[in-house]
Scaffold this active site. Structure first.
Site, mmCIF file in Angstrom:
data_model
loop_
_atom_site.group_PDB
_atom_site.id
_atom_site.type_symbol
_atom_site.label_atom_id
_atom_site.label_comp_id
_atom_site.label_asym_id
_atom_site.label_seq_id
_atom_site.Cartn_x
_atom_site.Cartn_y
_atom_site.Cartn_z
ATOM 1 N N HIS A 118 1.944 -4.153 -8.516
ATOM 2 C CA HIS A 118 1.314 -4.947 -7.641
ATOM 3 C C HIS A 118 -0.143 -4.408 -7.551
ATOM 4 O O HIS A 118 -0.935 -4.869 -6.664
ATOM 5 C CB HIS A 118 1.709 -4.850 -6.052
ATOM 6 C CG HIS A 118 2.901 -5.785 -6.074
ATOM 7 N ND1 HIS A 118 4.108 -5.880 -5.228
ATOM 8 C CD2 HIS A 118 3.753 -6.478 -6.987
ATOM 9 C CE1 HIS A 118 5.171 -6.583 -5.296
ATOM 10 N NE2 HIS A 118 4.956 -7.153 -6.609
ATOM 11 N N PRO A 218 17.465 2.346 5.059
ATOM 12 C CA PRO A 218 18.185 2.501 6.137
ATOM 13 C C PRO A 218 18.767 1.222 6.648
ATOM 14 O O PRO A 218 19.673 1.005 7.516
ATOM 15 C CB PRO A 218 17.157 2.834 7.131
ATOM 16 C CG PRO A 218 16.006 2.558 6.653
ATOM 17 C CD PRO A 218 16.120 2.606 5.040
HETATM 18 P P1 OAD Z 1 8.967 -4.257 2.872
HETATM 19 O O1 OAD Z 1 8.114 -4.045 3.983
HETATM 20 O O2 OAD Z 1 9.330 -5.835 2.553
HETATM 21 O O3 OAD Z 1 10.334 -3.548 3.036
HETATM 22 C C1 OAD Z 1 10.333 -2.356 3.403
HETATM 23 C C2 OAD Z 1 11.802 -1.855 3.195
HETATM 24 O O4 OAD Z 1 11.789 -0.423 3.324
HETATM 25 C C3 OAD Z 1 12.851 -2.361 4.337
HETATM 26 O O5 OAD Z 1 13.907 -2.594 3.540
HETATM 27 C C4 OAD Z 1 13.106 -1.237 5.231
HETATM 28 O O6 OAD Z 1 14.526 -1.328 5.563
HETATM 29 C C5 OAD Z 1 12.738 0.067 4.337
HETATM 30 N N1 OAD Z 1 12.419 1.091 4.904
HETATM 31 C C6 OAD Z 1 11.876 1.346 5.991
HETATM 32 N N2 OAD Z 1 11.590 2.655 6.254
HETATM 33 C C7 OAD Z 1 12.188 3.423 5.320
HETATM 34 C C8 OAD Z 1 12.366 4.530 4.807
HETATM 35 N N3 OAD Z 1 11.787 5.711 5.854
HETATM 36 N N4 OAD Z 1 12.972 5.031 3.727
HETATM 37 C C9 OAD Z 1 13.704 3.991 3.060
HETATM 38 N N5 OAD Z 1 13.401 2.918 3.345
HETATM 39 C C10 OAD Z 1 12.894 2.382 4.309
HETATM 40 O O7 OAD Z 1 8.029 -3.665 1.581
HETATM 41 P P2 OAD Z 1 8.439 -4.113 -0.056
HETATM 42 O O8 OAD Z 1 9.771 -4.334 -0.388
HETATM 43 O O9 OAD Z 1 7.639 -3.107 -0.840
HETATM 44 O O10 OAD Z 1 3.174 -6.925 -1.961
HETATM 45 O O11 OAD Z 1 7.409 -5.407 -0.016
HETATM 46 C C11 OAD Z 1 7.294 -6.125 -1.247
HETATM 47 C C12 OAD Z 1 5.863 -6.544 -1.479
HETATM 48 O O12 OAD Z 1 5.738 -7.413 -0.502
HETATM 49 C C13 OAD Z 1 4.897 -5.617 -1.345
HETATM 50 O O13 OAD Z 1 4.698 -4.739 -2.376
HETATM 51 C C14 OAD Z 1 3.750 -6.442 -0.785
HETATM 52 C C15 OAD Z 1 4.258 -7.349 0.177
HETATM 53 O O14 OAD Z 1 3.978 -8.721 0.130
HETATM 54 C C16 OAD Z 1 1.899 -7.229 -2.117
HETATM 55 O O15 OAD Z 1 1.085 -6.935 -1.276
HETATM 56 C C17 OAD Z 1 1.313 -7.855 -3.522
#
Ligand code: OAD
Length: 243
Positions: A118, A218
């Protein structure tokens, strides 16, 4: 947490490893996730900020949001999850780190073979195709920005080097990521809600190609039922146990 024996064995025997990370991996560094309780998208509408349309209508507002996020991230350090992945890279002959994160913390932790799906919040590029600077991606670490929107040397506006909603991923990066998924024997997916494509399909691609798939999160996600093992917890605690 005790890592199950079959997982330990897969980790020990793997030769080609690919890892996909999402915002959760940076959460323990203090970077807000997108969809969690305090997630960024709870307070902002993506279509108002992270789209080419929003940028063309109100570049100042979009840049102010990125400037604010850059300021948030600037002082933050990689956490033990980032460090574990950098250490993992040293242990395997073939290791690819695919990330949806734009914060640059994997690089700060000394990971090298990183595919930033991204983009990167510290990089900018000119909005004018064919300007003398071309579409050159430049690093710009100034925070807060002196001028919003920042300007290219040609005088036109710069834009964040981020893939916005409705835009395509860099095809070369996507190809490399897909190849890494197809060719690995161990795939680790950590800290992503697995709802944004094409990243959301990558664990499935690896699994179909025969890889053992470990999810670290988690929470449950849409791919949890399909992975070989779901390790329930924070990546900062679990990833170091996998190295
Ligand atoms: P999200 O915010 O959608 O998801 C974060 C994930 O991390 C969730 O499933 C949480 O349960 C998990 N989580 C939280 N704390 C954690 C920890 N300490 N250790 C492990 N996991 C944890 O973020 P992404 O999946 O990265 O795109 O979102 C994908 C894309 O959506 C991003 O890259 C962004 C957004 O729109 C753009 O900006 C282009």
């Amino acid at each position: 947490m005790e890592i199950p024996l079959n997982v330990k064995e897969k980790i020990r025997s793997a030769v080609r490893v690919a890892v996909l990370t999402g915002a959760g991996v940076s959460a323990e560094s203090g970077v807000p996730t997108f969809r969690g309780k305090e997630g960024l998208w709870r307070n902002f509408r993506p279509e108002e900020l992270a789209t080419p349309e929003a940028f063309s209508q109100n570049p100042k507002m979009v840049w102010e949001w990125y400037d604010w996020r850059r300021g948030l991230i600037a002082g933050l350090k990689p956490n033990s999850g980032h460090v574990a992945l950098a250490n993992m890279e040293k242990k395997y002959p073939h290791f690819t780190l695919i990330t949806q994160n734009v914060d640059g913390l994997h690089e700060k932790a000394d990971s090298h073979n990183i595919l930033e799906l991204h983009g990167n919040i510290w990089r900018t590029r000119c909005t004018v195709a064919g300007c003398t600077e071309g579409e050159l991606v430049k690093e710009n670490l100034e925070t807060p920005l002196r001028e919003i929107p920042p300007r290219c040397d040609c005088g036109a506006m710069l834009r964040p080097h981020i893939v916005w909603f409705g835009e395509s991923l860099n095809p070369k990066i996507l190809q490399k990521a897909t190849d890494a998924c197809r060719n690995c024997d161990l795939f680790i997916v950590a800290g992503t809600s697995a709802v944004v494509q094409p990243a959301a399909s990558m664990a499935g691609i690896a699994a179909s190609a025969g890889a053992f798939v470990i999810e670290v999160n988690p929470d449950h996600t849409p791919i949890t039922e399909r992975v070989d093992v779901h390790l329930h917890g924070n990546s900062g605690e679990i990833l170091p146990l996998l190295v």
